[in-house]
Scaffold this active site. Structure first.
Site, PDB file in Angstrom:
ATOM      1  N   CYS A 161       0.659  -1.273  -0.011  1.00 24.65           N
ATOM      2  CA  CYS A 161       0.068   0.023  -0.097  1.00 24.65           C
ATOM      3  C   CYS A 161       0.943   1.415   0.057  1.00 24.65           C
ATOM      4  O   CYS A 161       1.676   1.366   0.854  1.00 24.65           O
ATOM      5  CB  CYS A 161      -0.921  -0.026   1.047  1.00 24.65           C
ATOM      6  SG  CYS A 161      -1.849   1.624   1.471  1.00 24.65           S
TER       7      CYS A 161
ATOM      8  N   SER B 186      -2.801   8.476   6.708  1.00 21.85           N
ATOM      9  CA  SER B 186      -1.436   8.377   6.693  1.00 21.85           C
ATOM     10  C   SER B 186      -0.819  10.079   6.551  1.00 21.85           C
ATOM     11  O   SER B 186       0.180  10.129   7.058  1.00 21.85           O
ATOM     12  CB  SER B 186      -1.050   7.872   5.154  1.00 21.85           C
ATOM     13  OG  SER B 186      -1.529   8.455   4.106  1.00 21.85           O
TER      14      SER B 186
ATOM     15  N   TYR C  36      -5.522   5.583  -9.102  1.00 23.26           N
ATOM     16  CA  TYR C  36      -6.672   4.737  -8.726  1.00 23.26           C
ATOM     17  C   TYR C  36      -8.113   5.121  -9.584  1.00 23.26           C
ATOM     18  O   TYR C  36      -8.876   4.354  -9.818  1.00 23.26           O
ATOM     19  CB  TYR C  36      -6.927   5.010  -7.124  1.00 23.26           C
ATOM     20  CG  TYR C  36      -5.915   4.137  -6.419  1.00 23.26           C
ATOM     21  CD1 TYR C  36      -6.162   2.847  -6.098  1.00 23.26           C
ATOM     22  CD2 TYR C  36      -4.704   4.809  -5.846  1.00 23.26           C
ATOM     23  CE1 TYR C  36      -5.303   2.083  -5.145  1.00 23.26           C
ATOM     24  CE2 TYR C  36      -3.700   4.137  -5.173  1.00 23.26           C
ATOM     25  CZ  TYR C  36      -3.823   2.899  -4.744  1.00 23.26           C
ATOM     26  OH  TYR C  36      -3.175   2.343  -3.935  1.00 23.26           O
TER      27      TYR C  36
END
Length: 325
Positions: free
Chosen positions: A49, A145, A192
């Protein structure tokens, strides 16, 4: 509510990422219920990831591996419970099952989903990495994150081995924020939006925005070593975790094939430069990366075939030393 990235779809067939849920902050000044203490926190990641990998890169860059432990899940999604069909991150049953991944050392759970359910009995969102876990209170501190890397950058400096490394310096913060914004929209999230699009129009738009942003990076990096000058910053780490995956995964799996990363002279050499920065290269596990993407998205790659190449050597020489730093 979406339970994985594959479920985050609009009525027009476009990928729309939902926000993270756990947003508590660690502080070194006592202003938070989560103080910065050595040995208290654990970082759950997946090498596959990019969002988790940037947290691991920070952990290593700042020299926090002795203060904050970490564990990686297995790269390929599996069923997280026998009671339903949810597919997500799971831990191996032994240290030898999947090189690079380890069983959960703290709670003995089988899946990341179970970890979320320990932290919140009524949780109904996505079960994502990274997870910053408080071993004292046995709960999730944060799973966003962008906030975790800011905490790692400043809040543990009293116990970091590289406390003077500041990847978000005051005089560059406005420039870093502005850079992060267009790189996130066009590149980090852009790949994505290309890969998960289910109709032609949103794919076409996402590809257009992706390559406009890549071209913009190439132009900037023709004049200076890093995105915000000749100093490594947060913006570089955030870009790196996406482009290190570009030719190996996104060009094929996400249909981002208009131009390969290695066809961009400045971007490609820049990627090698960041990779060779002490601490960063060890946050990259290309085997996990390829196994995850090609093995966890059956709607895109139904047979789970992993392409053989291109096996790029990012440790080979680069030309970025031509810029002063």
């Amino acid at each position: 509510m979406a339970r994985s990235a594959l479920d985050e779809m609009s009525t027009t067939g476009a990928f729309v990422r939902t926000a993270s849920t756990f947003r508590n902050l660690i502080s070194r000044d006592g202003s938070s219920q989560f103080p910065s203490e050595s040995g208290r926190y654990h970082l759950y990641i997946s090498y596959a990831c990019p969002w988790a990998s940037r947290c691991l890169a920070y952990l290593k860059l700042k020299g926090l591996e002795k203060a904050i432990s970490f564990t990686s899940v297995k790269p390929i999604w599996e069923r997280t419970k026998d009671s339903d069909d949810h597919m997500g991150w799971v831990f191996p049953s032994s240290d030898t099952e999947e090189p690079g991944a380890e069983p959960d050392p703290l709670n003995g759970v089988r899946s990341l989903r179970e970890l979320y359910e320990l932290a919140s009995t009524n949780y109904s969102g996505k079960y994502t990495v990274p997870v910053l876990w408080d071993m004292k209170l046995k709960t999730i501190v944060n799973n966003e994150s962008s906030e975790i890397i800011r905490m790692l950058n400043t809040e543990f400096n009293d116990i970091a081995e590289n406390p003077h490394l500041d990847l978000y310096p005051t005089h560059l913060q406005a420039q870093i924020d502005e850079t992060n914004d267009w790189i996130y929209r066009g590149i980090n999230n852009g790949v994505y939006k290309c890969g998960f699009a289910r109709q032609q129009q949103p794919y076409d738009q996402a590809v257009k925005e992706l390559y406009e942003a890549l071209d913009r990076c190439e132009e900037i990096l023709s004049k200076q070593r890093y995105l915000c000058g000749n100093t490594l910053t947060e913006a570089d780490i955030r870009l790196f975790v996406t482009i290190i995956r570009f030719d190996e995964v996104y060009a094929v799996h996400f249909k981002c094939n208009k131009k390969l990363l290695r066809e961009y002279s400045n971007l490609f050499n820049y990627t090698k430069d960041i990779y060779q920065t002490k601490g960063v290269g060890s946050s990259v596990n290309m085997e996990h990366i390829k196994k995850h993407y090609y093995g966890s998205h059956p709607t895109i790659n139904p047979f789970g075939i992993i392409p053989l190449g291109p096996n790029i050597d990012y440790s080979s020489p680069h030309d970025r030393d031509r810029f002063s730093s």
